[in-house]
Design a protein around this motif. Structure first.
Motif, PDB file in Angstrom:
ATOM      1  N   PHE A 198       1.781 -10.199  -1.945  1.00  0.00           N
ATOM      2  CA  PHE A 198       1.224  -8.832  -1.800  1.00  0.00           C
ATOM      3  C   PHE A 198       2.344  -7.828  -1.399  1.00  0.00           C
ATOM      4  O   PHE A 198       2.649  -6.848  -1.824  1.00  0.00           O
ATOM      5  CB  PHE A 198       0.036  -8.689  -0.621  1.00  0.00           C
ATOM      6  CG  PHE A 198      -0.348  -7.209  -0.244  1.00  0.00           C
ATOM      7  CD1 PHE A 198      -0.797  -6.551  -1.404  1.00  0.00           C
ATOM      8  CD2 PHE A 198      -0.020  -6.782   0.720  1.00  0.00           C
ATOM      9  CE1 PHE A 198      -1.285  -5.175  -1.117  1.00  0.00           C
ATOM     10  CE2 PHE A 198      -0.425  -5.470   1.355  1.00  0.00           C
ATOM     11  CZ  PHE A 198      -1.056  -4.697   0.252  1.00  0.00           C
ATOM     12  N   LEU A 199       3.191  -8.557  -0.432  1.00  0.00           N
ATOM     13  CA  LEU A 199       4.502  -7.911  -0.042  1.00  0.00           C
ATOM     14  C   LEU A 199       5.652  -8.665  -0.451  1.00  0.00           C
ATOM     15  O   LEU A 199       5.992  -9.705   0.007  1.00  0.00           O
ATOM     16  CB  LEU A 199       4.588  -7.663   1.680  1.00  0.00           C
ATOM     17  CG  LEU A 199       3.591  -6.544   1.925  1.00  0.00           C
ATOM     18  CD1 LEU A 199       3.032  -6.674   3.473  1.00  0.00           C
ATOM     19  CD2 LEU A 199       3.829  -5.031   1.815  1.00  0.00           C
TER      20      LEU A 199
ATOM     21  N   LYS B 196       0.894  -0.329  -0.875  1.00  0.00           N
ATOM     22  CA  LYS B 196       0.208   0.546  -0.442  1.00  0.00           C
ATOM     23  C   LYS B 196      -0.637   1.197  -1.599  1.00  0.00           C
ATOM     24  O   LYS B 196      -1.821   1.579  -1.576  1.00  0.00           O
ATOM     25  CB  LYS B 196       1.002   1.612   0.221  1.00  0.00           C
ATOM     26  CG  LYS B 196       1.516   1.339   1.632  1.00  0.00           C
ATOM     27  CD  LYS B 196       2.197   2.635   2.430  1.00  0.00           C
ATOM     28  CE  LYS B 196       2.309   2.400   3.508  1.00  0.00           C
ATOM     29  NZ  LYS B 196       2.955   3.195   4.408  1.00  0.00           N
ATOM     30  N   ARG B 197       0.117   1.342  -2.606  1.00  0.00           N
ATOM     31  CA  ARG B 197      -0.801   1.791  -3.741  1.00  0.00           C
ATOM     32  C   ARG B 197      -1.787   0.612  -4.284  1.00  0.00           C
ATOM     33  O   ARG B 197      -3.030   1.132  -4.644  1.00  0.00           O
ATOM     34  CB  ARG B 197       0.276   2.012  -5.144  1.00  0.00           C
ATOM     35  CG  ARG B 197       1.440   3.273  -4.618  1.00  0.00           C
ATOM     36  CD  ARG B 197       2.397   3.254  -5.782  1.00  0.00           C
ATOM     37  NE  ARG B 197       1.874   3.565  -7.160  1.00  0.00           N
ATOM     38  CZ  ARG B 197       2.785   3.457  -8.169  1.00  0.00           C
ATOM     39  NH1 ARG B 197       3.970   3.092  -8.270  1.00  0.00           N
ATOM     40  NH2 ARG B 197       2.078   3.714  -9.433  1.00  0.00           N
TER      41      ARG B 197
ATOM     42  N   ARG C 182      -2.663  -1.949  10.107  1.00  0.00           N
ATOM     43  CA  ARG C 182      -2.636  -0.510  10.434  1.00  0.00           C
ATOM     44  C   ARG C 182      -1.958   0.184   9.132  1.00  0.00           C
ATOM     45  O   ARG C 182      -2.110   1.550   8.940  1.00  0.00           O
ATOM     46  CB  ARG C 182      -1.613  -0.420  11.631  1.00  0.00           C
ATOM     47  CG  ARG C 182      -1.281   0.859  12.272  1.00  0.00           C
ATOM     48  CD  ARG C 182      -0.390   1.000  13.636  1.00  0.00           C
ATOM     49  NE  ARG C 182       0.841   0.266  13.258  1.00  0.00           N
ATOM     50  CZ  ARG C 182       1.495  -0.968  13.966  1.00  0.00           C
ATOM     51  NH1 ARG C 182       0.621  -1.491  14.793  1.00  0.00           N
ATOM     52  NH2 ARG C 182       2.523  -1.391  13.597  1.00  0.00           N
ATOM     53  N   GLU C 183      -0.873  -0.354   8.539  1.00  0.00           N
ATOM     54  CA  GLU C 183      -0.069   0.264   7.503  1.00  0.00           C
ATOM     55  C   GLU C 183      -0.732   0.180   6.183  1.00  0.00           C
ATOM     56  O   GLU C 183      -0.323   1.101   5.490  1.00  0.00           O
ATOM     57  CB  GLU C 183       1.248  -0.329   7.378  1.00  0.00           C
ATOM     58  CG  GLU C 183       2.256  -0.317   8.481  1.00  0.00           C
ATOM     59  CD  GLU C 183       2.530   1.343   8.960  1.00  0.00           C
ATOM     60  OE1 GLU C 183       3.036   1.700   7.948  1.00  0.00           O
ATOM     61  OE2 GLU C 183       2.425   1.583   9.949  1.00  0.00           O
TER      62      GLU C 183
ATOM     63  N   GLY D 218       8.479  -3.952  -5.164  1.00  0.00           N
ATOM     64  CA  GLY D 218       8.570  -2.581  -4.773  1.00  0.00           C
ATOM     65  C   GLY D 218       8.033  -2.551  -3.270  1.00  0.00           C
ATOM     66  O   GLY D 218       7.864  -1.515  -2.582  1.00  0.00           O
ATOM     67  N   GLY D 219       7.875  -3.958  -2.624  1.00  0.00           N
ATOM     68  CA  GLY D 219       7.848  -3.584  -0.962  1.00  0.00           C
ATOM     69  C   GLY D 219       6.462  -2.905  -0.517  1.00  0.00           C
ATOM     70  O   GLY D 219       5.254  -3.084  -1.156  1.00  0.00           O
TER      71      GLY D 219
END
Length: 201
Positions: free
Chosen positions: A34-35, A46-47, A125-126, A40-41
């Motif tokens: 996922f990360l 987030k998208r 949180r992010e 795109g990190g």
């Protein structure tokens, strides 16, 4: 397990998968990787998570507790397990001969336990994630003095790898204890590795 597509393809692919899942009533999607810096990190993740949340689908990032990349699967990030181990070389899993096991963190190391808790708090949180999928290194046994002390009181029939890997879930599940009722949180129990399936003791 490298990401071999173009960075923008990550968001497009999971957008299509999310839409399909929503149309079928699928509640969650586990994403290992996922990360990653390579697709795109943080911004790409987030998208993906935001789109899934808008469709009522839980994105469940794969999180390696003692192995498999940690919270940030691949890249130069504080919550990548490789970064943590470079900063804490005494936190590697110790083999029986005293050598280290590359890429694996000791589940009893205090800095590891604190790092795992902080990383999961950051993840929830992010990102608009709806859960997490925990995993760790199969059949991994640490022989450091702390782990040996833990093992001293265990029933003789309990496999060391089972107890030590289960220990790696403790700080992770404690960090998310307030989220268990509202999120999809899964982990491997490894009961299939036991010959008789007996988990007593």
């Amino acid at each position: 397990n490298k990401y071999l597509k173009q960075p923008e393809t990550f968001v497009k692919d999971y957008g299509k998968l999310t839409d399909l899942a929503a149309s079928l009533g699928v509640k969650g999607i586990v994403i290992w990787g996922f990360l990653r810096d390579s697709h795109g990190g943080v911004e790409s993740a987030k998208r993906v998570a935001d789109h899934a949340a808008s469709r009522g689908v839980a994105i469940m990032p794969g999180v390696g507790t003692t192995h498999y990349g940690g919270i940030y699967y691949e890249g130069a990030h504080p919550y990548c397990l490789g970064t943590f181990l470079k900063r804490n070389p005494d936190a590697y899993v110790m083999n029986a001969d005293g050598s280290i096991r590359p890429g694996s963190a000791c589940s009893s190391h205090p800095a590891f336990r604190e790092w795992m808790t902080e990383g999961l708090e950051w993840l929830f949180r992010e990102f608009a994630v709806g859960g997490v999928n925990f995993e760790n290194g199969d059949l991994m046994v640490c022989h450091c003095p702390r782990c040996n002390e833990h093992k001293a009181g265990w029933p003789a029939k309990d496999p060391d790898f089972f107890r030590l890997q289960a220990m790696s879930y403790v700080p992770a599940l404690q960090a998310l204890s307030g989220k268990l009722a509202d999120n999809l949180i899964t982990w491997a129990a490894y009961t299939g590795f036991l010959a008789d399936g007996d988990l007593s003791g």
